[in-house]
Write a protein that holds these residues in place. Structure first.
Motif, PDB file in Angstrom:
ATOM      1  N   VAL A   5       0.646  -0.828   0.145  1.00 39.32           N
ATOM      2  CA  VAL A   5       0.090  -0.104   0.159  1.00 39.32           C
ATOM      3  C   VAL A   5       0.474   1.497  -0.247  1.00 39.32           C
ATOM      4  N   GLY A   6       0.644   1.879  -1.467  1.00 41.37           N
ATOM      5  CA  GLY A   6       1.771   3.259  -1.531  1.00 41.37           C
ATOM      6  C   GLY A   6       2.980   2.965  -1.670  1.00 41.37           C
ATOM      7  N   ALA A   7       2.970   3.871  -3.482  1.00 37.41           N
ATOM      8  CA  ALA A   7       4.458   3.614  -4.058  1.00 37.41           C
ATOM      9  C   ALA A   7       5.654   4.520  -3.982  1.00 37.41           C
ATOM     10  N   GLY A   8       5.383   5.249  -2.948  1.00 36.50           N
ATOM     11  CA  GLY A   8       6.488   6.206  -2.653  1.00 36.50           C
ATOM     12  C   GLY A   8       7.944   5.642  -2.131  1.00 36.50           C
ATOM     13  N   PHE A   9       8.858   5.774  -1.343  1.00 37.36           N
ATOM     14  CA  PHE A   9      10.121   5.470  -1.093  1.00 37.36           C
ATOM     15  C   PHE A   9       9.968   4.157  -0.278  1.00 37.36           C
ATOM     16  N   ALA A  10       8.819   4.188   0.628  1.00 39.24           N
ATOM     17  CA  ALA A  10       8.748   2.950   1.484  1.00 39.24           C
ATOM     18  C   ALA A  10       8.114   1.823   0.394  1.00 39.24           C
ATOM     19  N   GLY A  11       7.368   2.035  -0.714  1.00 40.86           N
ATOM     20  CA  GLY A  11       6.847   1.241  -0.976  1.00 40.86           C
ATOM     21  C   GLY A  11       7.775   0.912  -2.123  1.00 40.86           C
ATOM     22  N   ALA A  12       7.626   1.009  -3.017  1.00 38.30           N
ATOM     23  CA  ALA A  12       8.694   1.383  -3.896  1.00 38.30           C
ATOM     24  C   ALA A  12       9.886  -0.056  -3.377  1.00 38.30           C
ATOM     25  N   THR A  13      10.489   0.265  -2.757  1.00 37.78           N
ATOM     26  CA  THR A  13      11.382   0.046  -1.683  1.00 37.78           C
ATOM     27  C   THR A  13      11.402  -1.548  -1.748  1.00 37.78           C
ATOM     28  N   LEU A  14      10.192  -1.844  -0.685  1.00 42.52           N
ATOM     29  CA  LEU A  14       9.883  -2.780  -0.137  1.00 42.52           C
ATOM     30  C   LEU A  14       9.724  -3.616  -1.453  1.00 42.52           C
ATOM     31  N   SER A  15       8.309  -3.307  -2.247  1.00 41.87           N
ATOM     32  CA  SER A  15       8.241  -4.011  -3.339  1.00 41.87           C
ATOM     33  C   SER A  15       9.283  -4.922  -4.657  1.00 41.87           C
ATOM     34  N   ARG A  16      10.603  -3.264  -4.946  1.00 44.98           N
ATOM     35  CA  ARG A  16      11.784  -4.067  -5.413  1.00 44.98           C
ATOM     36  C   ARG A  16      12.296  -5.155  -5.177  1.00 44.98           C
ATOM     37  N   LYS A  17      12.578  -5.174  -3.356  1.00 43.59           N
ATOM     38  CA  LYS A  17      13.724  -6.190  -2.755  1.00 43.59           C
ATOM     39  C   LYS A  17      12.256  -7.244  -3.062  1.00 43.59           C
ATOM     40  N   GLU A  62      25.761   4.190   2.900  1.00 37.46           N
ATOM     41  CA  GLU A  62      26.378   2.908   1.163  1.00 37.46           C
ATOM     42  C   GLU A  62      25.224   2.557   0.725  1.00 37.46           C
ATOM     43  N   HIS A  63      24.668   1.446   1.643  1.00 36.56           N
ATOM     44  CA  HIS A  63      23.687   0.698   1.248  1.00 36.56           C
ATOM     45  C   HIS A  63      23.121   1.207   0.753  1.00 36.56           C
ATOM     46  N   VAL A  64      22.377   2.110   0.985  1.00 37.70           N
ATOM     47  CA  VAL A  64      21.033   3.207   0.247  1.00 37.70           C
ATOM     48  C   VAL A  64      21.091   3.232  -0.336  1.00 37.70           C
ATOM     49  N   TRP A  65      22.816   3.795  -1.123  1.00 35.00           N
ATOM     50  CA  TRP A  65      22.638   4.398  -2.376  1.00 35.00           C
ATOM     51  C   TRP A  65      22.948   3.827  -3.384  1.00 35.00           C
ATOM     52  N   ASP A  66      23.520   2.368  -2.792  1.00 37.01           N
ATOM     53  CA  ASP A  66      23.669   1.497  -3.649  1.00 37.01           C
ATOM     54  C   ASP A  66      23.021   0.313  -3.672  1.00 37.01           C
ATOM     55  N   PHE A  67      21.597   0.805  -3.853  1.00 35.72           N
ATOM     56  CA  PHE A  67      20.689   0.369  -3.675  1.00 35.72           C
ATOM     57  C   PHE A  67      19.788   1.009  -4.525  1.00 35.72           C
ATOM     58  N   LEU A  68      19.667   2.600  -4.567  1.00 35.40           N
ATOM     59  CA  LEU A  68      18.825   3.407  -5.424  1.00 35.40           C
ATOM     60  C   LEU A  68      19.988   3.498  -6.554  1.00 35.40           C
ATOM     61  N   SER A  69      20.687   3.451  -6.412  1.00 37.29           N
ATOM     62  CA  SER A  69      22.222   3.758  -8.140  1.00 37.29           C
ATOM     63  C   SER A  69      21.605   2.389  -8.778  1.00 37.29           C
ATOM     64  N   ARG A  70      20.820   1.584  -9.136  1.00 31.50           N
ATOM     65  CA  ARG A  70      20.776   0.539  -9.372  1.00 31.50           C
ATOM     66  C   ARG A  70      19.566   1.299 -10.628  1.00 31.50           C
ATOM     67  N   PHE A  71      18.743   2.099 -10.249  1.00 29.94           N
ATOM     68  CA  PHE A  71      17.424   2.213 -10.872  1.00 29.94           C
ATOM     69  C   PHE A  71      18.024   3.702 -10.884  1.00 29.94           C
ATOM     70  N   THR A  72      18.846   4.498 -11.048  1.00 29.34           N
ATOM     71  CA  THR A  72      19.319   6.060 -11.982  1.00 29.34           C
ATOM     72  C   THR A  72      20.682   6.356 -12.049  1.00 29.34           C
ATOM     73  N   GLU A  73      20.748   7.370 -13.021  1.00 25.39           N
ATOM     74  CA  GLU A  73      22.276   7.832 -12.656  1.00 25.39           C
ATOM     75  C   GLU A  73      21.959   8.832 -11.862  1.00 25.39           C
ATOM     76  N   TRP A  74      23.229   9.828 -11.277  1.00 30.79           N
ATOM     77  CA  TRP A  74      23.024  10.820 -10.343  1.00 30.79           C
ATOM     78  C   TRP A  74      23.607  12.113 -11.113  1.00 30.79           C
ATOM     79  N   ARG A  75      22.921  13.353 -11.093  1.00 25.42           N
ATOM     80  CA  ARG A  75      23.563  14.740 -10.670  1.00 25.42           C
ATOM     81  C   ARG A  75      23.859  15.153  -9.478  1.00 25.42           C
ATOM     82  N   SER A  76      25.259  15.039  -8.909  1.00 27.72           N
ATOM     83  CA  SER A  76      26.231  16.225  -8.635  1.00 27.72           C
ATOM     84  C   SER A  76      25.419  17.379  -8.266  1.00 27.72           C
ATOM     85  N   TYR A  77      24.894  17.338  -6.523  1.00 33.25           N
ATOM     86  CA  TYR A  77      24.252  18.363  -6.277  1.00 33.25           C
ATOM     87  C   TYR A  77      24.258  18.613  -5.245  1.00 33.25           C
ATOM     88  N   GLU A  78      24.904  20.082  -4.623  1.00 32.75           N
ATOM     89  CA  GLU A  78      25.163  19.913  -3.155  1.00 32.75           C
ATOM     90  C   GLU A  78      24.264  20.843  -2.887  1.00 32.75           C
TER      91      GLU A  78
END
Length: 360
Positions: A5-17, A62-78
């Motif tokens: 239930v829900g397709a935001g960060f929590a739901g999408a992460t769980l669904s994919r895993k 690093e664990h979170v970064w590596d997981f999300l990096s499977r699904f996107t390239e990144w633009r460095s931004y501070e």
């Protein structure tokens, strides 16, 4: 079949895993899009904007970064933020440059440290957001940058909010003007929605939008339910409603303007009904002859965005959390389901932990 239930960060992460581990997932969201509050898309002038206010990704995990990096390239931004005080803009969070510009000083790092020591109002114990700020920077800076912003953002006095709210904002004696100092700071290169589309692009995941969990809760049986909505709504508000702070957004496109403001976000603690203005081209790096901004207006009613961290609200949440522990076959995870003021990476981290428990 599992229901998420829900397709935001929590739901999408769980669904994919879970899908990667062989589970069949049916994902629903009451909105007509995926991505939750991180949903983005081009406005009618072709500028990529965040529909529900700015979402700046940052993490030390690093664990979170590596997981999300499977699904996107990144633009460095501070991300950089300025605070508007008496018609002038100052670096925020408060750093040495803020002090020197505001008070006409020429402090070095030791001088800035001494300045804070001289003006701070020691508080013991530190229980509230007011305690945190006064204990750190004293009365004048508190009133210029924090007091009225907090009143607007939360509809409460800083003395009524738990210490953790203000503790999220550092105070610096150096000249680092970045809002965050995390190891990983970046924006999804093609936007958050594209990242979510790739997360949910799996043969084991079906997505149904515009569906409210309350309408199907009693109709079908599921092997397991992952619930990322408000925990009080799940239990039909049996102990009363948990308070949330909501927002309304005023999007505006400004034609023939390369840049509206110096940095991504300008805070307005003392002026206007809105709290801040964000200009999206700073965040995305998009090239466009015009620019698009959003003003944020905090409000009591509307979609739940921020759990309000107070002792009374925490006590009410714990009653719901105790009930949730007895609910068989349901996992509660996310900002609303756990009534926590999580950042995006913290939501992903919590979802990864929850997925591991379900998979076993």
């Amino acid at each position: 079949m599992l229901l998420v239930v829900g397709a935001g960060f929590a739901g999408a992460t769980l669904s994919r895993k879970l899908a990667d581990s062989g589970y069949k997932i049916h994902q629903i969201d009451r909105r007509n899009h995926i991505g939750g509050n991180a949903f983005d898309g081009v406005d009618d002038k072709g500028v990529l904007v965040h529909r529900y206010g700015p979402h700046i990704f940052h993490t030390n995990s690093e664990h979170v970064w590596d997981f999300l990096s499977r699904f996107t390239e990144w633009r460095s931004y501070e991300h950089r933020v300025l605070g508007a005080v008496d018609g002038k803009h100052y670096p925020f969070p408060i750093n040495r440059d803020t002090l020197n510009l505001l008070y006409g000083l020429n402090l070095d790092e030791a001088g800035a440290e001494n300045f804070f020591e001289q003006v701070r109002e020691p508080r013991e114990p530190v229980r509230t957001s007011e305690d945190v700020v006064l204990n750190s920077v004293g009365r004048d800076l508190y009133e210029k940058f924090f007091l009225n912003y907090t009143r607007k953002q939360w509809g409460m006095e800083p003395s009524e909010l738990k210490a953790g709210v203000a503790a999220r904002i550092p105070v610096r004696t150096n000249t680092d003007d970045r809002y965050f100092t995390d190891t990983y700071q970046a924006m999804p290169l093609h936007g958050y929605t594209k990242m979510f589309e790739r997360m949910l692009d799996h043969p084991n995941i079906t997505v149904e939008l515009g569906v409210d969990f309350a309408d199907i809760k009693e109709k079908e049986q599921w092997e397991h339910v992952v619930y990322t909505g408000p925990i009080d709504a799940y239990f039909n508000y049996c102990f009363g409603r948990l308070p949330y702070r909501s927002l309304s957004f005023e999007h505006e496109h400004i034609p023939d303007t390369q840049q509206y403001q110096e940095v991504g976000t300008v805070n307005f603690p003392n002026d206007h009904a809105y709290t801040r203005i964000t200009e999206f081209k700073h965040l995305t790096g998009q090239k466009h002859p015009g620019t698009s901004i959003v003003r944020e207006y905090p409000q009591a009613q509307g979609d739940p965005y921020y759990p309000i961290p107070s002792d009374a609200n925490e006590a009410l949440y714990k009653r719901y959390a105790t009930l949730a522990e007895t609910e068989q076959g349901v996992t509660f995870v996310g900002r609303l389901a756990q009534y926590r003021y999580y950042n995006m990476d913290q939501v992903v981290a919590a979802a990864l932990v929850a997925a591991k428990k379900i998979i076993g």
